[in-house]
Design a protein around this motif. Structure first.
Motif, PDB file in Angstrom:
ATOM      1  N   ARG A 197       1.335   4.527  -2.666  1.00 14.31           N
ATOM      2  CA  ARG A 197       0.491   5.671  -2.254  1.00 14.31           C
ATOM      3  C   ARG A 197       0.580   6.859  -3.065  1.00 14.31           C
ATOM      4  O   ARG A 197      -0.235   7.741  -3.234  1.00 14.31           O
ATOM      5  CB  ARG A 197       1.147   6.023  -0.965  1.00 14.31           C
ATOM      6  CG  ARG A 197       0.540   7.187  -0.007  1.00 14.31           C
ATOM      7  CD  ARG A 197       1.335   7.483   1.254  1.00 14.31           C
ATOM      8  NE  ARG A 197       0.711   8.534   2.029  1.00 14.31           N
ATOM      9  CZ  ARG A 197       1.003   9.809   1.675  1.00 14.31           C
ATOM     10  NH1 ARG A 197       1.866  10.136   0.696  1.00 14.31           N
ATOM     11  NH2 ARG A 197       0.471  10.678   2.422  1.00 14.31           N
ATOM     12  N   VAL A 213       0.687  -1.170  -0.145  1.00 15.02           N
ATOM     13  CA  VAL A 213      -0.033  -0.009   0.063  1.00 15.02           C
ATOM     14  C   VAL A 213       0.855   1.415  -0.196  1.00 15.02           C
ATOM     15  O   VAL A 213       0.585   2.198  -0.684  1.00 15.02           O
ATOM     16  CB  VAL A 213      -0.967   0.120   1.293  1.00 15.02           C
ATOM     17  CG1 VAL A 213      -1.621   1.326   1.450  1.00 15.02           C
ATOM     18  CG2 VAL A 213      -1.841  -0.885   1.063  1.00 15.02           C
ATOM     19  N   THR A 241      -8.643   1.063   0.604  1.00 10.64           N
ATOM     20  CA  THR A 241      -7.573   1.223  -0.271  1.00 10.64           C
ATOM     21  C   THR A 241      -7.917   0.585  -1.473  1.00 10.64           C
ATOM     22  O   THR A 241      -8.620  -0.324  -1.787  1.00 10.64           O
ATOM     23  CB  THR A 241      -6.283   0.829   0.202  1.00 10.64           C
ATOM     24  OG1 THR A 241      -5.195   0.641  -0.766  1.00 10.64           O
ATOM     25  CG2 THR A 241      -6.448  -0.824   0.463  1.00 10.64           C
ATOM     26  N   ALA A 292      -4.676   5.239   1.595  1.00 13.41           N
ATOM     27  CA  ALA A 292      -3.332   4.656   2.074  1.00 13.41           C
ATOM     28  C   ALA A 292      -2.867   4.744   3.451  1.00 13.41           C
ATOM     29  O   ALA A 292      -2.595   3.751   4.249  1.00 13.41           O
ATOM     30  CB  ALA A 292      -2.168   5.060   0.904  1.00 13.41           C
TER      31      ALA A 292
END
Length: 414
Positions: free
Chosen positions: A35, A31, A385, A55
């Motif tokens: 980002r 993640v 996310t 994120a």
């Protein structure tokens, strides 16, 4: 046999803990690495600040889960090989006997777990959720909820635990089957009474107001042949800014509930599409399938416990020198997640398959485009996310990754 089972437990414990920590660390790295750029398929729908907020929120929650995973693992070892359950047995066995002893053992373990979890719950709600703009709960409301949950747990849990312990003692070698029948009936009862008796203790449920949204929803219900006991709006904003919608109850006691935060964000056509998705779960019998699966799994677990309950090596191998029905229940349900963790991807796969089927149903009875727009808004509003680690998602995510889900819906819209 005792030492062999101890080694087997420790091996499974180490592998499961290592896998959980490794998957979470993978997720954090994945993640974080994605980002700085919004995925191409969402570039026109999600802003970079919103993507980065999702994120950061995901990373914060994942780092927090690392801590709770380690604490849960330490508590498991402390209760078993560390002698915690043995100490509780010694403490209560000289004070109580029979069903009262069993009730005290089980509630003691629940109490210890709750006390350890309390500071983590507070941190989750008032630090992580607040940091990212989701918390709307006061400290007073938090402890009011906790008190209500505890009282309900005592009022409902006490007779249920006593009934289970009595059945385990009175029904001979087939006790596990009678416990399963009782447990299944109890769960069906809770599903039936929860909407009207329990949920209103925590939230206010108001009938959906007249207007375009209600007209659309009632027309959709008529098209889909779905009957419910009402359409309700829940004051979810009382605790959080997260939005959601769900079915609750069954039979003639089914309710459709919308969070007020959801209705304030989505257009009537988008709410219609979200509800069509939820109706898809009902029409495709996903809810019934989950209930049947839950009952089948519980039957299998209780049968397995029936084979272990008289095995001395089962207790001694987990650091408990005594054996009885209450200790068997506690030990079994403490350690079973250690051995079943490798099956997690199967449960996630079945859930994601159901989500795709419900999306397809929604595309047939509402607008796939409206559902896409609603989902994008919900991903943004809930800071979900768009770039989960694929392997972490395989184990943990009950819903398909955003990109896959949107692609399927866009294909249905063409």
């Amino acid at each position: 046999m005792t030492s062999q089972f101890t080694l087997l437990f420790l091996a499974a414990f180490t592998l499961t803990l290592s896998a959980r920590l490794w998957l979470t660390l993978r997720h954090i790295r994945f993640v974080s690495a994605h980002r700085t750029n919004v995925p191409g398929e969402f570039a026109e729908r999600i802003s970079l600040p919103a993507h980065q907020k999702a994120a950061d929120y995901t990373v914060d929650r994942s780092k927090f889960s690392l801590q709770t995973t380690l604490v849960d693992a330490a508590l498991l070892l402390a209760l078993t090989l560390g002698g915690g359950l043995a100490w509780l047995h010694d403490f209560w066995t000289i004070r109580l006997d029979g069903l009262s002893y069993g009730l005290a053992i089980i509630f003691s373990v629940m109490f210890v777990s709750a006390i350890i979890d309390l500071p983590f719950s507070l941190y989750r709600q008032f630090i992580i959720e607040a940091r990212h703009g989701f918390n709307r709960m006061s400290l007073g409301l938090f402890f009011s909820d906790l008190l209500k949950q505890s009282l309900i747990g005592l009022l409902i849990g006490t007779p249920v635990i006593l009934a289970v312990l009595w059945l385990m003692t009175a029904m001979g070698n087939a006790w596990w089957f009678y416990v399963w029948l009782f447990w299944s009936a109890f769960n069906l009862l809770i599903m039936f009474i929860y909407p009207t008796w329990i949920a209103p203790l925590f939230n206010k449920f108001s009938p959906l107001e007249e207007g375009e949204m209600k007209t659309r929803i009632e027309a959709l219900l008529a098209r889909c042949g779905f009957r419910s006991s009402g359409l309700f709006v829940m004051d979810g904003s009382k605790r959080s800014s997260h939005g959601n919608a769900y079915f609750t109850g069954f039979g003639n006691n089914k309710r459709i509930v919308f969070f007020d935060t959801l209705l304030s964000r989505l257009a009537p056509t988008e709410v219609e599409a979200v509800l069509a998705h939820e109706l898809g779960h009902f029409r495709k019998r996903h809810i019934l399938q989950r209930i049947v699966l839950m009952f089948a799994v519980s039957l299998g677990f209780l049968w397995l416990l029936g084979q272990l309950i008289d095995a001395t090596w089962f207790y001694n191998g987990l650091g408990v020198p005594a054996q009885n029905t209450a200790l068997a229940l506690v030990l079994f349900f403490l350690i079973i997640p250690v051995f079943t963790f490798p099956l997690a991807p199967l449960g996630s796969y079945l859930s994601r398959r159901n989500e795709f089927e419900a999306d397809a149903y929604a595309a047939e009875h509402a607008s796939a485009g409206d559902l896409v727009r609603a989902l994008v808004k919900l991903y943004e509003d809930n800071a979900s996310t768009l770039t989960p680690d694929p392997l972490h998602s395989l184990f943990y995510d009950s819903h398909p990754p955003a990109a896959q889900r949107i692609a399927h819906l866009q294909g249905a819209a063409q």
